[in-house]
Design a protein around this motif. Structure first.
Motif, mmCIF file in Angstrom:
data_model
loop_
_atom_site.group_PDB
_atom_site.id
_atom_site.type_symbol
_atom_site.label_atom_id
_atom_site.label_comp_id
_atom_site.label_asym_id
_atom_site.label_seq_id
_atom_site.Cartn_x
_atom_site.Cartn_y
_atom_site.Cartn_z
ATOM 1 N N PRO A 126 88.928 -65.626 -12.905
ATOM 2 C CA PRO A 126 88.476 -66.703 -12.016
ATOM 3 C C PRO A 126 87.647 -67.716 -12.825
ATOM 4 O O PRO A 126 87.171 -67.381 -13.913
ATOM 5 N N ASN A 127 87.531 -68.897 -12.319
ATOM 6 C CA ASN A 127 86.789 -70.012 -12.962
ATOM 7 C C ASN A 127 87.495 -70.575 -14.200
ATOM 8 O O ASN A 127 86.956 -71.446 -14.860
ATOM 9 N N HIS A 128 88.650 -70.034 -14.550
ATOM 10 C CA HIS A 128 89.362 -70.574 -15.710
ATOM 11 C C HIS A 128 90.319 -71.683 -15.259
ATOM 12 O O HIS A 128 90.977 -71.556 -14.234
ATOM 13 N N LYS A 129 90.382 -72.739 -16.040
ATOM 14 C CA LYS A 129 91.424 -73.763 -15.832
ATOM 15 C C LYS A 129 92.690 -73.235 -16.494
ATOM 16 O O LYS A 129 92.618 -72.610 -17.565
ATOM 17 N N VAL A 130 93.827 -73.496 -15.872
ATOM 18 C CA VAL A 130 95.085 -73.001 -16.450
ATOM 19 C C VAL A 130 95.831 -74.175 -17.086
ATOM 20 O O VAL A 130 96.288 -75.088 -16.392
ATOM 21 N N ILE A 131 95.897 -74.135 -18.416
ATOM 22 C CA ILE A 131 96.633 -75.180 -19.153
ATOM 23 C C ILE A 131 97.914 -74.512 -19.655
ATOM 24 O O ILE A 131 97.861 -73.522 -20.391
ATOM 25 N N THR A 132 99.020 -75.055 -19.248
ATOM 26 C CA THR A 132 100.288 -74.389 -19.541
ATOM 27 C C THR A 132 101.231 -75.280 -20.325
ATOM 28 O O THR A 132 101.420 -76.454 -20.000
ATOM 29 N N TYR A 133 101.806 -74.662 -21.342
ATOM 30 C CA TYR A 133 102.814 -75.324 -22.165
ATOM 31 C C TYR A 133 104.032 -75.598 -21.267
ATOM 32 O O TYR A 133 104.393 -74.758 -20.430
ATOM 33 N N ILE A 134 104.661 -76.727 -21.463
ATOM 34 C CA ILE A 134 105.766 -77.148 -20.577
ATOM 35 C C ILE A 134 106.944 -76.147 -20.591
ATOM 36 O O ILE A 134 107.739 -76.121 -19.658
ATOM 37 N N ASN A 135 106.996 -75.300 -21.638
ATOM 38 C CA ASN A 135 108.078 -74.289 -21.736
ATOM 39 C C ASN A 135 107.799 -73.146 -20.766
ATOM 40 O O ASN A 135 107.453 -72.030 -21.151
ATOM 41 N N CYS A 136 107.915 -73.429 -19.476
ATOM 42 C CA CYS A 136 107.687 -72.401 -18.458
ATOM 43 C C CYS A 136 108.434 -72.832 -17.196
ATOM 44 O O CYS A 136 108.845 -73.977 -17.056
ATOM 45 N N SER A 137 108.585 -71.878 -16.284
ATOM 46 C CA SER A 137 109.329 -72.168 -15.051
ATOM 47 C C SER A 137 108.485 -72.995 -14.078
ATOM 48 O O SER A 137 107.254 -73.089 -14.223
ATOM 49 N N ALA A 138 109.153 -73.523 -13.058
ATOM 50 C CA ALA A 138 108.433 -74.286 -12.021
ATOM 51 C C ALA A 138 107.409 -73.389 -11.323
ATOM 52 O O ALA A 138 106.326 -73.852 -10.939
ATOM 53 N N GLY A 139 107.721 -72.090 -11.191
ATOM 54 C CA GLY A 139 106.795 -71.156 -10.558
ATOM 55 C C GLY A 139 105.482 -71.072 -11.325
ATOM 56 O O GLY A 139 104.406 -70.987 -10.734
#
Ligand code: 13P
Ligand code: SF4
Length: 334
Positions: A126-139
């Motif tokens: 909790p309290n973490h921002k989620v930064i995601t590489y574009i190489n991932c699904s829409a989900g």
């Protein structure tokens, strides 16, 4: 298989239209005509085979492709890349037809993060921002705060306060590289790219001895041991730009081999040596990217299948972090 109805019915099983093409047909000319007739645009990633790159209207890295998808005025987008890229184009263009020549063109990195498991992981932090590489699904995108690519990841992370806890997913190698560059300690999801993990440091070292003037250039999806000895690290567009402007005339290229086509075209007098994998396979060819062929691309444009279709609620949730990425990238002129 020649019958269109049977071919369409078998898309779910095969992933592409399996229809015989007249061997005399000039595929390049036929694709050009279809593009005009349908007001279609072909967006291709640098890892596509040379013939596909040569018929594309735009060739780029993941960020460039998303930016082009956002601004295109075409009615139809044929995405010569992998599924998450075409899905991103659809997320940005719900009213356009988005086609992918082979629906089975996936990505090992994207597959390493199933949304249900990632949701549990996120809840544990909790309290973490989620930064995601574009190489991932829409989900996964729908569970993220901001999307990034290899060319804007560092900048995007740096927009967050230094004490902001962050989850970075799914690529642990890119995440570790950004941790090192920014002095952060992001929590990393344990995913990786099957192509970039395969380079052999030992063979690269031997190549460097044989080519003492060659510069080693590497994609940040490579393992730390390779990145440590690289002369330059960048996204595919970054690597290409470097080879155009740098004085070196020889480069050992540690990324997927498709990029060599543009490097060689831009600098015909320079020498580009693909970094060797750790065995004798052709594993530095991405098997997913290379599922697309010129024939499949032609059929897909002609019959407008396979098409990317999405649940609208998921699309809206996945669009938010992509919009955030595009906004930050525009602010910084990326
Ligand atoms: P970029 O296109 O952002 O360099 O990423 C490379 C890659 O592996 C795409 O699948
Ligand atoms: Fe995925 Fe790696 Fe292929 Fe890119 S090169 S599509 S990250 S498996």
């Amino acid at each position: 298989m020649t019958d269109i109805n049977n071919a369409i019915a078998s898309i779910n099983e095969k992933g592409f239209l399996d229809i015989d093409i007249d061997p005399e047909l000039d595929l390049f000319a036929a694709i050009e005509n279809l593009k005009k007739e349908k007001n279609a645009v072909i967006l291709a990633h640098y890892y596509q085979e040379p013939d596909i790159q040569d018929v594309a209207d735009y060739i780029g890295d993941s960020l460039g492709l998303a930016q082009q998808a956002e601004k295109t005025s075409a009615d139809m987008i044929v995405f010569a890349g992998v599924h998450f890229m075409a899905e991103t184009a659809k997320i940005l263009n719900p009213n356009k037809k988005v086609l992918l020549p082979d629906l089975n063109a996936g990505c090992s990195l994207s597959d390493s993060a199933p949304p249900a498991l990632f949701k549990i992981f996120k809840e544990k932090h909790p309290n973490h921002k989620v930064i995601t590489y574009i190489n991932c699904s829409a989900g996964i995108k729908a569970l993220s705060d901001i999307i990034c690519t290899s060319s804007n990841a560092q900048k995007i992370i740096e927009t967050l306060p230094i004490d902001q806890p962050i989850i970075f997913a799914p690529d642990k190698n890119l995440g570790a590289y950004i941790n090192k560059k920014t002095g952060r300690n992001m929590v990393l999801w344990n995913g990786s790219c099957m192509v970039h993990e395969i380079f052999s440091l030992e063979k690269i070292t031997r190549l460097k001895i044989r080519h003492p003037k060659a510069k080693l250039i590497a994609h940040p999806e490579c393992e730390e041991s390779v990145l440590r000895v690289a002369d330059f690290i960048g996204s595919t567009t970054g690597l290409l730009k470097f080879t155009k402007t740098d004085d070196a005339t020889e480069f050992i290229v540690a990324t997927e081999t498709g990029i060599l086509h543009q490097m060689q075209k831009a600098s015909p007098k320079k020498v580009f040596i693909p970094a060797p994998p750790d065995n004798s396979c052709a594993c530095n060819d991405c098997p997913h990217m290379k599922l697309n062929t010129l024939e499949k691309l032609y059929l897909c444009l002609k019959y407008e299948k396979p098409e990317i279709l999405m649940d609208e609620q998921l699309r809206i949730a996945a669009k938010k972090p992509i919009d955030e990425m595009l906004k930050i990238s525009a602010q910084y002129g990326l």
